[in-house]
Each structure stands twice: as C-alpha cells, then as structure tokens.
Motif scaffolding. Structure first.
Motif, mmCIF file in Angstrom:
data_model
loop_
_atom_site.group_PDB
_atom_site.id
_atom_site.type_symbol
_atom_site.label_atom_id
_atom_site.label_comp_id
_atom_site.label_asym_id
_atom_site.label_seq_id
_atom_site.Cartn_x
_atom_site.Cartn_y
_atom_site.Cartn_z
ATOM 1 N N ARG A 275 -41.103 16.673 -17.599
ATOM 2 C CA ARG A 275 -39.799 16.837 -18.237
ATOM 3 C C ARG A 275 -38.744 16.381 -17.241
ATOM 4 N NH1 ARG A 275 -41.641 21.213 -15.834
ATOM 5 N NH2 ARG A 275 -40.241 22.714 -14.854
ATOM 6 N N GLY A 276 -37.594 16.007 -17.738
ATOM 7 C CA GLY A 276 -36.524 15.605 -16.842
ATOM 8 C C GLY A 276 -35.637 14.547 -17.456
ATOM 9 N N CYS A 277 -34.960 13.809 -16.597
ATOM 10 C CA CYS A 277 -33.970 12.847 -17.066
ATOM 11 C C CYS A 277 -34.022 11.587 -16.216
ATOM 12 C CB CYS A 277 -32.566 13.454 -16.991
ATOM 13 S SG CYS A 277 -32.039 13.846 -15.298
ATOM 14 N N PHE A 278 -33.450 10.527 -16.764
ATOM 15 C CA PHE A 278 -33.268 9.296 -15.985
ATOM 16 C C PHE A 278 -32.050 8.577 -16.540
ATOM 17 C CE2 PHE A 278 -36.128 8.329 -19.508
ATOM 18 C CZ PHE A 278 -35.693 7.110 -19.988
ATOM 19 N N TRP A 279 -31.617 7.544 -15.817
ATOM 20 C CA TRP A 279 -30.507 6.761 -16.342
ATOM 21 C C TRP A 279 -30.823 5.280 -16.197
ATOM 22 C CZ3 TRP A 279 -26.428 4.052 -13.516
ATOM 23 C CH2 TRP A 279 -26.561 4.088 -12.118
ATOM 24 N N LEU A 280 -30.125 4.501 -16.986
ATOM 25 C CA LEU A 280 -30.363 3.062 -17.054
ATOM 26 C C LEU A 280 -29.055 2.321 -16.790
ATOM 27 C CD1 LEU A 280 -32.426 3.123 -20.363
ATOM 28 C CD2 LEU A 280 -33.368 2.659 -18.087
ATOM 29 N N PRO A 281 -29.095 1.196 -16.079
ATOM 30 C CA PRO A 281 -27.860 0.439 -15.837
ATOM 31 C C PRO A 281 -27.249 -0.092 -17.132
ATOM 32 C CG PRO A 281 -29.782 -0.845 -15.201
ATOM 33 C CD PRO A 281 -30.277 0.544 -15.483
ATOM 34 N N SER A 282 -28.066 -0.231 -18.160
ATOM 35 C CA SER A 282 -27.584 -0.698 -19.455
ATOM 36 C C SER A 282 -26.934 0.413 -20.279
ATOM 37 C CB SER A 282 -28.750 -1.299 -20.250
ATOM 38 O OG SER A 282 -29.857 -0.407 -20.245
ATOM 39 N N ARG A 283 -27.155 1.672 -19.871
ATOM 40 C CA ARG A 283 -26.603 2.835 -20.585
ATOM 41 C C ARG A 283 -26.111 3.846 -19.545
ATOM 42 N NH1 ARG A 283 -29.289 2.491 -25.825
ATOM 43 N NH2 ARG A 283 -30.687 0.678 -25.722
ATOM 44 N N PRO A 284 -25.163 3.469 -18.712
ATOM 45 C CA PRO A 284 -24.828 4.278 -17.539
ATOM 46 C C PRO A 284 -24.218 5.633 -17.854
ATOM 47 C CG PRO A 284 -23.230 2.500 -17.833
ATOM 48 C CD PRO A 284 -24.350 2.234 -18.793
ATOM 49 N N GLY A 285 -23.624 5.795 -19.030
ATOM 50 C CA GLY A 285 -22.975 7.063 -19.345
ATOM 51 C C GLY A 285 -23.850 8.063 -20.058
ATOM 52 N N ARG A 286 -25.110 7.701 -20.328
ATOM 53 C CA ARG A 286 -25.968 8.542 -21.159
ATOM 54 C C ARG A 286 -27.119 9.151 -20.364
ATOM 55 N NH1 ARG A 286 -22.937 9.636 -25.166
ATOM 56 N NH2 ARG A 286 -24.794 10.391 -26.289
ATOM 57 N N VAL A 287 -27.385 10.428 -20.641
ATOM 58 C CA VAL A 287 -28.567 11.092 -20.097
ATOM 59 C C VAL A 287 -29.761 10.673 -20.940
ATOM 60 C CG1 VAL A 287 -29.691 13.298 -19.611
ATOM 61 C CG2 VAL A 287 -27.197 13.078 -19.382
ATOM 62 N N CYS A 288 -30.743 10.064 -20.318
ATOM 63 C CA CYS A 288 -31.986 9.701 -21.011
ATOM 64 C C CYS A 288 -33.025 10.783 -20.721
ATOM 65 C CB CYS A 288 -32.486 8.341 -20.549
ATOM 66 S SG CYS A 288 -31.333 6.988 -20.860
ATOM 67 N N ALA A 289 -33.524 11.417 -21.767
ATOM 68 C CA ALA A 289 -34.481 12.511 -21.605
ATOM 69 C C ALA A 289 -35.900 11.972 -21.530
ATOM 70 C CB ALA A 289 -34.353 13.482 -22.775
ATOM 71 N N TRP A 290 -36.718 12.610 -20.697
ATOM 72 C CA TRP A 290 -38.120 12.242 -20.510
ATOM 73 C C TRP A 290 -38.975 13.483 -20.694
ATOM 74 C CZ3 TRP A 290 -41.102 7.926 -19.572
ATOM 75 C CH2 TRP A 290 -42.379 8.117 -19.036
ATOM 76 N N GLU A 291 -39.992 13.397 -21.550
ATOM 77 C CA GLU A 291 -40.920 14.515 -21.733
ATOM 78 C C GLU A 291 -42.309 13.973 -21.998
ATOM 79 O OE1 GLU A 291 -39.879 18.213 -24.008
ATOM 80 O OE2 GLU A 291 -41.507 17.527 -25.314
ATOM 81 N N VAL A 292 -43.288 14.577 -21.367
ATOM 82 C CA VAL A 292 -44.695 14.241 -21.590
ATOM 83 C C VAL A 292 -45.436 15.540 -21.887
ATOM 84 C CG1 VAL A 292 -46.794 13.203 -20.661
ATOM 85 C CG2 VAL A 292 -44.556 12.274 -20.008
ATOM 86 N N ALA A 293 -46.137 15.587 -23.014
ATOM 87 C CA ALA A 293 -46.948 16.757 -23.375
ATOM 88 C C ALA A 293 -48.074 16.287 -24.277
ATOM 89 C CB ALA A 293 -46.102 17.814 -24.079
ATOM 90 N N GLY A 294 -49.284 16.766 -24.007
ATOM 91 C CA GLY A 294 -50.417 16.402 -24.841
ATOM 92 C C GLY A 294 -50.691 14.918 -24.873
ATOM 93 N N GLY A 295 -50.376 14.215 -23.786
ATOM 94 C CA GLY A 295 -50.619 12.783 -23.711
ATOM 95 C C GLY A 295 -49.612 11.940 -24.457
#
Length: 383
Positions: A275-295
């Motif tokens: 779980r967590g977050c990342f950001w992209l230079p193409s979307r600098p103002g947005r929180v991108c959420a990351w989640e991995v569960a059950g593959g």
C-alpha cells in the motif's frame, strides 16, 4: 450517552463467535446482513437475540428480525442510513446503554465509518465508541496473501465483486481501533503485527472481555483515515522470526511512467501485500495510490497532494503518518510492502522500485511530461 460500537470480519463464522463472546454483556447485539434476494432491491436484515424470562424464572432467548429495504444502489450507503436510524432509536430507548453492530461481511470500515461518524456527531445522545476488526490467525496468511474471492465469504450481495479477502483485511486492520485475533499460527500473528498500527489495540482471543475495551475508545475517524490513506500510511514493522518482512520504500523522485508500466508486475512481487502512494511527472499535483492484495495490483487517483498533506496526524508521533525523517513534506513515492519473503526477494522489489524512479539526469526534462500523454490513461484517465 448511548454508545454504538462496530465489529467487522471477512469470515461470517468469526462474527458468530464474537456474538457468543458478547452474550451476557450489558449490550444489545445486532447482526446486520445484506440480503439481495429479498424485496424489490434487496434488504438489510437486522437480527437480535433478546433474553426472555418465563414465570418459572427460566431464561431463554428469542430472535427478533427486521428487514429494512435497500434505499440506495450502494449497499454501504444504505447500511449507513440504517445505522444512523438505529443509533437514534437506541439513544431514545436506552439513553445510557450500548449497542454492538456486527457488520455484514464485505462492508469496508474505511468506506462506512467516516460518514457514519460525522452523522453521529450531529446527533444528540449517541456516540461512536470503538471499531473492531476480527481475523483468524490460522487462515490469515492464506486470506491475506492469496487471492480469495470476497464472494466466497459474503455470498450473493457481492457475487460480481472483484475484491478479495486481503483487501478487506488490510484496510480493516489498518482502520480499526481494536484488532481481535483468534488462532495460534505464528506466521499469521506476525503478518497481523506488521499490518497493525502501533496506536491500535490488539486483543488476542475472545477470552479477554471485548466490550470494555471497545467502550474505552471514542472513535476518531480522521486519525483512522490517516492510518490507511495512501499518502499518510506508514510501515509499522514487526517480528521477523517466521519469515515475515516489511519493506519501507521511499523517494522524493517521481516514477517514470513508461518504466512503471513496464515493471509493474515486478514491483508487485509474488505473494506480497503493498500500500502507499507515488507521483508522476505527467500528473504532478495528484496522489497516485498503490495497493497490492491477493496478487492483484490496484492503482488510482487519491486526490490532490495539498488535501493529502492536510490529513490529521497522530500528535503522539509528532510527524505525519508515513513521513520519513527528513522528507515526505511534498509529493513522494512511498510504498509499504509486507509478506513472507527472504532477503533476496526483498532486494529484488527494492531494486525495481529504484529502477522505476526518474533518474537525477532525467529530472531536467520532467516539466516536458506535463500535459503530455503518459501511456497510463487507461489507469488514471486523462490528466
């Protein structure tokens, strides 16, 4: 003041055991169930067991069932409306009493409770006490790390739902004020410890009276949300003797959109939760959420960074949840990865994380990404 408490679980058997553990306590226990096949659009069934004393002094139990028609397309929204009404009725009938709601399998605390808490704060005579999540340690590794369909536990109400048990557990353990565990498996115990925030209470088994612990808490929805929000979650860590590890991956550099798409499966790893977050230079103002569960990898837009950074923090910690010392005050990539893994697997995931990051020599061209298609429109939509 009437106290309302909530208990969630993925396995309906655990809710039955919780009900048995609460038998004899000075509280009304209500089992809420979603029944899609009843009525025109389905009903929310509220079942209670009430003691009845005969003329001879013998005490028995009688079940009372109320079916409330589903009022909205969203089951969670409909349930919230029902619980608001229950809270008002119970406060009127028993001003100083307690009501325990055993929530339907499949309803996520993070989606149900914050809105409920806001409504109850506006209601005189009732308060939201502790919120609990129950998990069986003996099946925890399987339900957390493997893809176990929610429909297998929740039945017809979620027949077409793609979520798995790991998603529900991960959010429930992170959001709840109290985590109740059953079973003895040491790997399951360690997994729960790695996922459980340090400011929540762990109750090992149902031998310990649960109700007093729930009533000792006044639920703080803002703080609970901060524990599970992608931008403010943190790595809690825990015992490693049985092979459970947590990786805390952090950088202020953004992910390269092309390399993220190329290495997404490698970053997710095998048999891991994340779980967590990342950001992209193409979307600098947005929180991108990351989640991995059950593959399964889930990514999405979690809103603007300004809003994420204003999420309430735990004053006892003295810093934003998820914030690394010396960093984390702005856009960042911060992934918390937990699972049964050896040092080699941990190193592979960490290596992929750093490989996806924009290299320092690429940062000079970061502005060129803004407003340009990044190849991730099917994940996030158009920027």
């Amino acid at each position: 003041m009437h106290c309302l408490t909530l208990i969630s679980a993925v396995d309906p058997l655990l809710l039955d055991l919780a009900a048995l553990a609460l038998h004899g306590e000075e509280a009304l226990v209500i089992q809420a169930t979603l029944v899609p096949e009843q009525g025109e659009h389905g009903v929310i069934r509220l079942a209670t067991m009430s003691p009845i004393e005969s003329d001879s002094g013998t005490v028995s139990s009688a079940m009372s069932v109320i079916d409330v028609p589903r009022s909205r397309e969203c089951w969670t929204c409909s349930l919230r409306e029902v619980l608001i009404a229950v809270g008002a009725d119970r406060a009127r009938i028993e001003a100083d009493g307690t009501t325990v709601i055993l929530l339907p399998v499949g309803v996520e605390l993070v989606h149900l409770v914050p809105g409920l808490a806001v409504e109850l704060e506006l209601m005189p005579g009732v308060t939201l006490a502790g919120v609990a999540h129950v998990i069986d340690l003996d099946s925890a590794a399987d339900q957390l790390l493997e893809h176990r369909s929610l429909a297998a536990f929740a039945g017809g109400a979620y027949a077409d739902d793609g979520r798995c048990s790991g998603e529900i557990h991960m959010a429930g353990i992170g959001y709840a004020d109290v985590v109740v565990t059953l079973g003895e498996d040491p790997v399951g115990r360690d997994l729960v410890e790695h996922l459980r925030p340090h400011d929540t209470l762990l109750l090992p088994g149902l031998d310990t009276p649960m109700l007093p612990e729930l009533l000792a808490v006044r639920h703080d929805a803002a703080l609970a949300l901060a524990r599970v929000h992608p931008a403010t979650t943190r790595a809690w860590g825990g015992p490693i003797e049985h092979g459970v590890r947590t990786l805390d991956l952090f950088s202020e550099l953004p992910f390269h959109p092309g390399r993220l798409r190329e290495f997404v499966a490698d970053l997710a790893g095998n048999g891991l939760l994340a779980r967590g977050c990342f950001w992209l230079p193409s979307r600098p103002g947005r929180v991108c959420a990351w989640e991995v569960a059950g593959g399964v990898v889930s990514v999405g837009d979690a809103g603007p960074w300004d809003a994420a950074l204003s999420v309430k923090v735990n004053s006892l910690e003295g810093a934003a949840l998820g914030q690394k010392q010396g960093g984390g005050k702005g856009p960042r990539c911060h992934l918390v990865v937990t699972g049964i893994a050896d040092e080699a697997q941990c190193a592979r995931v960490a290596d992929v994380f750093h490989r996806i990051l924009l290299r320092p020599e690429e940062m000079g061209e970061a502005l060129a990404w803004v407003g340009v298609p990044d190849g991730l429109e099917d994940w996030f939509g158009q920027e």
